[in-house]
Design an enzyme around this catalytic site. Structure first.
Site, mmCIF file in Angstrom:
data_model
loop_
_atom_site.group_PDB
_atom_site.id
_atom_site.type_symbol
_atom_site.label_atom_id
_atom_site.label_comp_id
_atom_site.label_asym_id
_atom_site.label_seq_id
_atom_site.Cartn_x
_atom_site.Cartn_y
_atom_site.Cartn_z
ATOM 1 N N GLY A 148 0.752 -1.240 -0.122
ATOM 2 C CA GLY A 148 0.076 0.028 0.098
ATOM 3 C C GLY A 148 1.033 1.335 -0.034
ATOM 4 N N GLU A 159 4.957 -6.732 1.288
ATOM 5 C CA GLU A 159 5.137 -7.273 -0.166
ATOM 6 C C GLU A 159 4.920 -5.977 -1.111
ATOM 7 O OE1 GLU A 159 1.906 -10.693 1.230
ATOM 8 O OE2 GLU A 159 1.365 -8.755 0.132
ATOM 9 N N PRO A 160 5.735 -5.294 -1.096
ATOM 10 C CA PRO A 160 5.851 -3.970 -2.066
ATOM 11 C C PRO A 160 5.825 -4.495 -3.613
ATOM 12 C CG PRO A 160 8.040 -4.065 -1.295
ATOM 13 C CD PRO A 160 7.045 -5.061 -0.583
ATOM 14 N N ARG A 176 -4.242 1.301 -17.189
ATOM 15 C CA ARG A 176 -4.292 1.980 -15.928
ATOM 16 C C ARG A 176 -5.117 3.407 -16.118
ATOM 17 N NH1 ARG A 176 -1.102 3.617 -12.692
ATOM 18 N NH2 ARG A 176 -1.805 2.633 -10.943
ATOM 19 N N CYS A 178 -9.511 1.209 -31.349
ATOM 20 C CA CYS A 178 -10.886 1.737 -31.933
ATOM 21 C C CYS A 178 -12.276 1.592 -30.828
ATOM 22 C CB CYS A 178 -11.587 0.815 -32.994
ATOM 23 S SG CYS A 178 -10.365 1.221 -34.581
HETATM 24 C C1 LIG Z 1 -0.905 -6.714 -5.391
HETATM 25 C C2 LIG Z 1 -0.527 -7.044 -3.961
HETATM 26 C C3 LIG Z 1 0.308 -6.311 -3.514
HETATM 27 C C4 LIG Z 1 1.283 -5.190 -3.924
HETATM 28 O O1 LIG Z 1 0.549 -3.990 -3.868
HETATM 29 P P1 LIG Z 1 1.144 -2.693 -4.329
HETATM 30 O O2 LIG Z 1 0.334 -1.475 -4.266
HETATM 31 O O3 LIG Z 1 1.870 -2.655 -5.700
HETATM 32 O O4 LIG Z 1 2.465 -2.450 -3.469
HETATM 33 C C5 LIG Z 1 0.988 -7.017 -2.095
HETATM 34 N N1 LIG Z 1 0.314 -7.916 -1.821
HETATM 35 C C6 LIG Z 1 -0.944 -8.646 -2.171
HETATM 36 C C7 LIG Z 1 -1.602 -9.775 -1.721
HETATM 37 C C8 LIG Z 1 -1.327 -8.094 -3.559
HETATM 38 O O5 LIG Z 1 -2.161 -8.922 -4.312
#
Ligand SMILES: *Cc1c(COP(=O)(O)O)cnc(C)c1O
Length: 417
Positions: free
Chosen positions: A218, A259-260, A298, A328
């Site tokens: 996040g 988990e970035p 995006r 298109c």
């Molecule tokens: C997508 C995801 C992330 C990465 O999120 P970011 O906003 O790209 O940092 C981390 N953990 C899980 C479980 C996710 O699904």
């Protein structure tokens, strides 16, 4: 990266093309690691779905990162890139028991996010430790007040279901080795995040054999001027203090995990596209480029704003342009933005093109997916080729003479008979 290097890459590898700067990825990794230098055991698991090119995965592995994966195929990519199974965590949502068992057989760590699968998995494999994904139901309100929301989110096991979760653990005698949260929203207010982490610490007290607590991701990065970004240094300092205090009460030195995805790769990426047409209508000047939402979705999918620069004419007078694709359908990248004067043939550069850009690309309109180039130590290295026509038809099955063309010549029809 200098504009001249980017233009050189577009000329060498053609356009459109994705470019990733390894130096930026490395510095973001170190920035996050340093921010959490206050905890003894830190584990960053790069979220593969943000950018899953094997060269990028190898770079992450070389930095000492683990890998966060959401499909069995991402697990396989990680193993192929050289990650050890123990350094991979499988954090899917809504996948089958079979897929989770397959990942467990490969030796990767398992994160389960619903009670149904937890019970089935625990009953069949009480010896395989699992991490559980909790939904703390915390989100920032409009004026960044803390509110309990996200009750409808499909992710995680609700904190209100902890008693049920504990019954499953007790009945199956399974071992919960980690607890996890990932709300999916940006960390804009550190106090809100700390509040959610307190809920996680409270929940953690219910489990006696934890090895780690995973705070998901996040981390917000700036996409345009004036954007707020997560103050990772402040977050690191505060959360580390809370975490260390928790470990003290818990009586064990746990690992703090994150988990970035976006934080590590977003700003490292640039996407280069060429202007095909400059079109003046009564109200707008459109610049149509040789790409569309088939390559970068995006802006259309969730209104993301990518800063766009004209790197062919960086000193040119600024004028207002709407940047549109060649698909298109409506595929507007930017509406009435001030950009240095654009001529046909100029190269436009999209910033923040590292995360969720190439990985979301498709073949819509039967276009080829673009190549990817890694800029590493002053050199441009091709890490994915542009697709070719063969790629478009590779998996299509030829039905031979199942249908006869009405427009075929008499000779061809006779040949079919
Ligand atoms: C997508 C995801 C992330 C990465 O999120 P970011 O906003 O790209 O940092 C981390 N953990 C899980 C479980 C996710 O699904």
């Amino acid at each position: 990266m200098r504009n001249a290097d980017l233009i050189q890459i577009a000329n060498t590898f053609g356009d459109p093309v994705y470019v990733y700067d390894s130096e930026k990825i490395i510095s973001q990794f170190h920035r996050l690691t340093n921010a959490f230098s206050g905890v003894r055991k830190l584990q960053l698991n790069y979220a593969a779905k943000a950018l899953s090119n094997i060269a990028i995965l190898k770079l992450m592995n070389s930095l000492g990162s683990g890998l966060d994966t959401v499909s069995i195929q991402e697990v396989q990519l990680g193993l192929l890139a050289g990650f050890s199974p123990e350094s991979i965590i499988f954090t899917p949502n809504g996948v089958s028991l079979e897929e989770i068992e397959e990942a467990a057989q490969l030796g990767v760590r398992i994160n389960i996010d619903n009670l149904s699968i937890l019970e089935q998995f625990g009953t069949k494999h009480p010896d395989i430790p699992v991490c559980v994904r909790i939904n703390p139901h915390v989100m920032a309100g409009g004026n960044s007040k803390i509110s309990v929301g996200h009750i409808d989110s499909k992710f995680g096991i609700s904190i209100h279901q902890i008693p049920h979760l504990l019954r499953i653990v007790e009945l199956t005698k399974m071992n919960v080795n980690g607890i996890h949260m990932h709300t999916g929203s940006d960390i804009l207010d550190i106090d809100v995040f700390l509040y959610a982490s307190e809920i996680l610490f409270e929940t953690a007290q219910n489990f006696k054999d934890l090895d780690f607590i995973d705070f998901g991701s996040g981390f917000k990065v700036p996409y345009k001027e004036g954007d707020i970004e997560t103050n990772v240094e402040e977050l690191g300092k505060k959360l580390s203090d809370h975490f260390n205090a928790f470990c003290e009460t818990y009586g064990k030195e746990l690992t703090l995990a994150f988990e970035p995805g976006k934080f590590l790769v977003s700003e490292a990426g640039q996407f280069l596209a060429r202007v095909n047409v400059v079109k003046q209508t009564t109200s707008t000047v459109f610049a149509s480029i040789d790409t569309g939402f088939n390559h970068l979705i995006r802006p259309m999918l969730y209104g993301a704003t990518h800063q766009i620069n004209n790197i062919s004419n960086p000193e040119g007078r600024e004028r207002y342009y709407s940047i549109v694709g060649y698909i298109c359908e409506t595929d507007t990248f930017a509406s009435n933005k001030r950009i240095n004067e654009i001529s046909e043939g100029d190269i436009l550069c999209f910033n923040n093109a590292g995360a969720y850009c190439f990985t979301m690309a498709s073949n819509y309109n039967s276009r080829f997916r673009p190549p990817e180039v890694l800029w590493h130590e002053g050199k441009a290295i091709l890490i994915r080729e542009r697709e070719t026509f063969d790629d478009l038809i590779k998996h299509q099955v030829d039905v031979k003479d199942l249908f006869v063309s009405k427009t075929a010549s008499k000779k061809e029809k006779a040949a079919v008979k």
